[in-house]
Structures are given as C-alpha cells and as structure tokens.
Design a protein around this motif. Structure first.
Motif, PDB file in Angstrom:
ATOM      1  N   VAL A 123      83.919  -0.053 128.507  1.00 42.93           N
ATOM      2  CA  VAL A 123      85.064   0.702 128.998  1.00 42.93           C
ATOM      3  C   VAL A 123      85.270   1.911 128.097  1.00 42.93           C
ATOM      4  O   VAL A 123      85.246   1.791 126.864  1.00 42.93           O
ATOM      5  N   SER A 124      85.457   3.078 128.704  1.00 48.75           N
ATOM      6  CA  SER A 124      85.709   4.285 127.921  1.00 48.75           C
ATOM      7  C   SER A 124      87.019   4.134 127.152  1.00 48.75           C
ATOM      8  O   SER A 124      87.922   3.396 127.558  1.00 48.75           O
ATOM      9  N   GLU A 125      87.119   4.835 126.026  1.00 49.46           N
ATOM     10  CA  GLU A 125      88.283   4.657 125.156  1.00 49.46           C
ATOM     11  C   GLU A 125      89.586   4.995 125.862  1.00 49.46           C
ATOM     12  O   GLU A 125      90.638   4.420 125.560  1.00 49.46           O
ATOM     13  N   ASP A 126      89.536   5.918 126.836  1.00 49.27           N
ATOM     14  CA  ASP A 126      90.750   6.283 127.561  1.00 49.27           C
ATOM     15  C   ASP A 126      91.039   5.361 128.739  1.00 49.27           C
ATOM     16  O   ASP A 126      91.976   5.603 129.516  1.00 49.27           O
ATOM     17  N   ASP A 127      90.249   4.293 128.888  1.00 56.80           N
ATOM     18  CA  ASP A 127      90.443   3.281 129.942  1.00 56.80           C
ATOM     19  C   ASP A 127      90.159   3.794 131.352  1.00 56.80           C
ATOM     20  O   ASP A 127      90.478   3.116 132.332  1.00 56.80           O
ATOM     21  N   ARG A 128      89.561   4.953 131.480  1.00 56.35           N
ATOM     22  CA  ARG A 128      89.362   5.522 132.813  1.00 56.35           C
ATOM     23  C   ARG A 128      88.121   4.988 133.518  1.00 56.35           C
ATOM     24  O   ARG A 128      88.103   4.874 134.742  1.00 56.35           O
TER      25      ARG A 128
END
Length: 714
Positions: free
Chosen positions: A266-271
C-alpha cells in the motif's frame, strides 16, 4: 515478493567478545570414535523418469507424521549426541559462545504514532524484546516474545502499525514454522482487540489507514501442514472487527489468478494497492487498485516477464518502483498511475555497472549499490538528481535508510566480517551521519583482517571471496578453515559480523565467504549463470574457492570445512560428493538434497526458476539427476566427516531431504569419517530460532569440525 526466496540459514546477528589466549592446536592424527548407525529400513520404491528407473528406498521418511519417522529421528539424535558428547572441548566452545553473545543489542529506532519503538536484547534472551518510549521518557516493554512460550521457540516474525500508530498487528511463528498467527492489539493499552488470524503464510501486513490490512496465505493443505504442497497463494483484506472467515479475497481466487506467491503493498498515502503475483522466486506480474475509489477494479500493469519489480515509494500520482526490466542491475522508475504501462515508465535512477537496491524516507531515495559484494550509498531526490555520496566508516555492508516521508532523521547500520553492527543516524537535509548506538560487543576489530581476493573458476570466470582471520595467522596450510557459500535465488552475500565467526576466528580459524554465481552480487546475469542447466557453475565456483585457499596456503584438505544452508546445503551436498578428497568436513544445513522431488513439497515448486524440475524435460531430468546429492552417493565412497543439520518443523525445505541424504550416506560411506545428522526438535528453517539453541548448534558444529580435523585441545 522476492523476500519469499530461500534464505541462507546463517544467523546474521551481531555478536562478539574478548579474546582468550588459547587457540586450536591442530594434530596430524586423531582418535576415531566407533559409531553404530541406526538401522534405516529400505523399501522397494522406484520412479520412472523418461525411461530411467530411479530407486527411492527411504521414501517413507517423507512422512513427518508417522511414528516410525519419529522413532528414527530419536535414534539418529541419540547416536549424534552420543558422539558429540565425546568431544572434550564442546563445553568450552559453548561457554565461549555464551560469553561472547552476552551483551546488549539494539535495532534502529522507528516512530509510530506518539512513540518511538526499538528492538533490544539484553544479551542472552532467546528473542528480541520490543520497547517503546514517548519523547525523552523512560522506555517500556511493548512486546516480549520471550513470554510467548516457555521454551522460547515461539517468535515474533513481523510487527506492523496502522496509519496513525494506534493499532498494531504482529505475526508469530510457533516452532519455527512458516505458518503464522496474526494478533491485533490496541497499541496504547496493548490489549488484544479480536481473535487472532490463523494459517497465514509468506505474508506482509499492509495496512489501509486504520480500517484494516492486506495479508497473504494459502488454503490449509490436506495431509501434513509441514510438508504438503502449497500452490495457490491469495491476497486477502481483513477489516477490523470482522471475522477472518469474512475476509475478502482481493487476488488469487480464480484459476486465471493462480500464483504461487502473491503480495500487496500500500502506498504511504493509502491511495493505491500494488499487487505482485509470481509463479517462482524470480519474476512477477503487477496489478494496481485505486483504494480511493470504492468501485475501482483491478488494473493489470504488467504480465510476468521474468523480471522483478516492487514498490519503493509514492508521491502524488507517481509510484516509484525498483525493477530489472531492461536493466539486469536494476533501476528506479516512476509509474504514473494514470498511464501505468511499462512503456510509460520514467527512469529516475538509471541502471549502473553496480547492482542497485533501494530505500526511501525523509522525502528522498537512497541507492544501495553492491560493489564487489560491499555497499556504496548514494542519496537522490525524486527527480533523480544526485544529492550526495554517503560516507561509510569502512568497507562492508550498510542497511536501513528507510522511513516515512516526514522523517527528518533516518538510521542505518554498518557491519562487516570483523566489525560488530553499529547504528548511525543520518540527517536527510545536511547529509551528516552521527554515531547513534555503538556495539556493546567486547571485540577488538583491529586484531583481525579481511581480505577480498578474486580467484578464477573452472571456465575462467573471476569470482570474489572475502577471507577473514586474526592478524599474524601463519600461512602454513594448517589453519582450520570454514568456506561458506550460497549461490542461488539472486541472493547476495555481503559482509556481516556474527558471534559464531568471532569464536571461530579467535581460536585461530579462517573464515572465507565466496560470492558464487547464482547469487545477486553482479545482477540478473550473474544470477542466471547459476541456474537450471548452468547450476554446475555454482559448484565449480565453490570448488575453485577451496582450491584457492589451499594453493594460497591458508589451509589444506585436512583442515578445510565447507558450510552452507538451504540452497547452500545443496551446494555443500553436491560439492562434497563431486570432490570428496578436497574437504575434511562437510556441514550441509537444512539443505535441498533430493533434486528430483523437491518441487512436490510445500512451496518447492516455486524454486523451479533456479533449479528446473525432473518433470520438465528429459534433458533437465538428466542434468538434475547428475548432481542431485541424494542420488550421487557412491557405494564405498570415502566422503568427508559430515554433520547434516535440520529442524523437524522445517516447512520450507522439508527435513525429509536431510533424513534421506543422511541415511544414504550412512549406508554407503567407507572409511572412518563419521556421517551424523543433528535434528533440532520444535525448530524450523532458521528464522526465530532461540539464542540458546543457536549457541548449542554452533558449539556442536564447531566441535565436530575441529575434532575431525584432529584438534585435541583448545
């Protein structure tokens, strides 16, 4: 997903201690110990491969649940430990290992929520303890894996926090098994929030905010969970507060999505969720899911092209990937999620002559170049502009420099074969490094030296090897020497300090590590040169390393031992049969030793990229059959003194490999060299093994080695 590869069983813990005045005293003769091996029943089992009949008389030992196998294990251990008990300095080695191991060890710190967390071991604790502290407050215990079980064999294998750090999920391994349980707790109170998730294997814990996380596993196999084949990996999403039975399969449920290894990042920004699927330990496909859109569907980014690609970082609509697509030494690219096809990827850190590993944190990217098996660190911004070279204290291995985008200080550790692990802080803006945590080890690195040499293998290939020993060691051909190797699965052996090596070297021993083909030290081409129909290159490289050590007068055949674990156990098994006169001692650990049937157990079929299979083609069968250790033991052969080691709960390389190989060697060995198998009970492939067991294992291994080299006293 490359972390699913076989791993060498050498423990990479930092350790050391003060040096005693005594050292080994090699003798030209040794007393022999009479051994009566347990009787191992032979059955009339024969398999046909492309018209060739192959006997497998010890097939019954593959049944790890049978009472007869259990009795065989007990009988073998009785003989083995009876022999080890006769070694006069075995307890001395154990005592010395215990002394050297007994110092405080720390990990680099990391921040989650309002706390800074770190791992610490007081010295001889079986498992590292997780501590935390708020600001400058006093550190408190967060998780103590030593309390998970009475004997220390239940270990903490993973710890992951939700987005705001308020919830933690941690995975435990029982008895060394790759099967895990995941326990979810409130991070503040440390109270468990719901029933543990069970039967999870080869998995990350990838949080989506504070709502839940993605994890991977197989359906529990029929038959033995330790040896039965696991073939279809699935990625699940667990929403907090719901039953595991309700967890949604995100990828891997259909025949079209059948993969042996599946993982999600999962990307750090949760996108975004980036899903990797692989049929073997090399190469993966990619799928993308936009988590910000409830009705989003999976988007295929790339088919499996036999290349390795994983998520490094994210920034807006760009995902930063590490890949060896059209770049055998790897590069970093930016993938625009609106145009994710590989043809649209933009190179950020170009491929160079050196293999690239990468990390990110503090708003920057970090290239960890492997230069002749040692580390060079370079800092870049997200546009690929070089910021600086990061100076290291010596030639060796550095790891770390990863964290969140907001972090202003990152941490890295440095080590080599004679330098205990030391932690440094790094200011991401100024580029300044400062000592953060010195090693507490009482070890004087100045009294030892490491030398890198480049020797010539059979086909003319130059291969690096690092040789470490006390300064002033006389090159007289009589130094007890351990030659270690791996040579597979794109894994690089970089310098690392360990207690065991310290004990070996302080006694006057030489420790040599060869960076064989099949590894990742020089990129994908180096890896491929040691796979399938080129696997013999790995064995030739190892043999040439031994010949170099002898020719350079570091040692001689009477004082040379070879050691390797997992794929390295295969290496030792093959080489000791091909050149038995070259070595005095062989130490194959948790080895892949039955090359005709390895793919029929647990996740073994995924190793076919490196090995091929006996069912693949007549040519591949014949190639495997020609070097498979189990099938190349000759009646009346005179093989080195051999101590096979394995764990009865190893569900990665099942212990049947070692069982059958030891039985075959015992039946056919001529001469006086012993063939023993040491079977650790309630233990697996190596990860999470308690410190107390490691101390016992190394004392036994070193004692066996020195005793069979004719060493009578320390």
């Amino acid at each position: 997903m490359k972390n699913l590869s076989l791993i060498a069983s050498a423990l990479l813990l930092v350790a050391c201690g003060s040096e005693p005045d005594n050292k080994v005293q090699p003798e030209t003769t040794m007393e022999t110990t009479e051994i009566t091996y347990p009787n191992t029943r032979k059955d009339d089992v024969v398999d046909e491969y492309f018209g060739t009949n192959v006997a497998d008389p010890y097939r019954w030992l593959e049944d790890d649940r049978s009472a007869e196998t259990g009795e065989w294990v007990k009988a073998q251990n009785k003989v083995t430990f009876g022999y080890l008990d006769t070694i006069p300095y075995r307890d001395t080695l154990k005592k010395r290992l215990t002394e050297l191991w007994n110092y405080e060890k720390y990990s680099a710190p990391f921040t989650e929520g309002n706390y800074t967390y770190f791992y610490k071991n007081d010295g001889l604790q079986n498992q590292y303890v997780v501590y935390r502290q708020k600001g400058d407050g006093e550190a408190e215990v967060f998780l103590d894996p030593n309390k998970f079980s009475d004997d220390g064999t239940t270990s903490l294998s993973q710890l992951s926090f939700s987005k705001d750090g308020s919830i933690a999920a941690y995975a435990i391994s029982e008895g060394g098994s790759d099967w895990r349980k995941v326990i979810i707790i409130d991070a503040e109170s440390k109270k468990q929030l719901e029933p543990a998730l069970e039967n999870i294997k080869f998995s990350d814990i990838a949080w989506k905010g504070n709502e839940g996380f993605f994890y991977s596993s197989y359906d529990k196999p029929e038959g033995s969970e330790l040896s039965a084949k696991t073939d279809q990996h699935k990625l699940y999403y667990h929403k907090l507060g719901t039953a595991q039975s309700e967890d949604k399969v995100i990828f891997g449920a259909t025949a079209e999505q059948k993969r042996r290894y599946v993982g999600g990042q999962v990307s750090e920004d949760d996108r975004f969720l980036l899903i990797s699927g692989a049929q073997s330990t090399s190469g993966n496909d990619l799928h993308l899911l936009d988590l910000s859109k409830p009705d989003a569907t999976l988007q295929k980014v790339m088919d499996d092209r036999g290349v390795d690609t994983y998520l490094l970082d994210s920034k807006g609509d760009n995902l930063y990937l590490v890949t060896n697509l059209d770049a055998p030494n790897q590069k970093v690219v930016a993938m625009d999620v609106n145009n994710p096809a590989p043809d649209n990827w933009k190179t950020i850190i170009a491929e160079s002559e050196h293999v690239l590993k990468a990390s990110s944190g503090g708003g920057y990217l970090y290239a960890h170049y492997i230069v002749d098996a040692t580390t060079k660190l370079v800092q870049f911004d997200h546009q690929g502009n070089k910021q600086r070279d990061i100076a290291l204290p010596d030639v060796g291995s550095a790891s770390g420099l990863d964290g969140k985008a907001k972090d202003q200080v990152l941490y890295y550790s440095f080590t080599n074969y004679k330098t205990p692990g030391t932690i440094y802080s790094f200011d991401v803006k100024s580029g300044e490094s400062d000592l953060y945590q010195a090693s507490g080890a009482k070890f004087n690195s100045d009294e030892y030296e490491s030398t890198q040499v480049f020797y010539t293998s059979k086909d003319g290939t130059k291969v690096p090897m690092i040789i470490t020993h006390k300064k002033g060691v006389e090159l007289n051909g009589k130094n007890p020497t351990i030659l270690y190797g791996y040579g597979g699965f794109n894994i690089s052996l970089t310098p690392s300090f360990s207690v065991a090596n310290a004990v070996w070297m302080e006694q006057g021993g030489v420790y040599a590590v060869a960076n064989l083909r099949g590894g990742g030290e020089y990129g994908k081409d180096w890896h491929k040169a040691g796979t399938q129909m080129q696997k013999q290159n790995v064995f030739d490289d190892f043999i040439a390393a031994a010949e170099y050590l002898i020719d350079a007068n570091y040692t001689s055949s009477d004082y040379l031992a070879i050691r390797g674990g997992s794929n390295g156990g295969l290496l030792v098994g093959a080489v000791m049969l091909q050149r038995p006169e070259l070595f005095k001692v062989a130490l194959p650990a948790v080895g892949v030793l039955d090359m005709l049937r390895y793919h029929k157990f647990t996740s073994g079929a995924g190793w076919a990229y490196d090995y091929g299979t006996s069912e693949q083609s007549k040519e591949m069968f014949e190639y495997l059959y020609a070097y498979s250790p189990l099938h190349n033991v000759k009646e009346g052969g005179q093989y080195p003194a051999t101590l096979v080691t394995t764990g009865d709960h190893d569900d990665r390389v099942v212990p049947a490999h070692s069982f059958k190989f030891a039985a075959e060697l015992q039946a056919k060995q001529a001469g006086e060299n012993p063939v023993l198998i040491r079977i650790e009970t309630n233990a697996g492939h190596g990860a999470g093994t308690p410190v107390s067991k490691y101390i016992e294992q190394y004392a036994d291994m070193f004692g066996f080695t020195l005793f069979n080299m004719g060493v009578k006293q320390l």
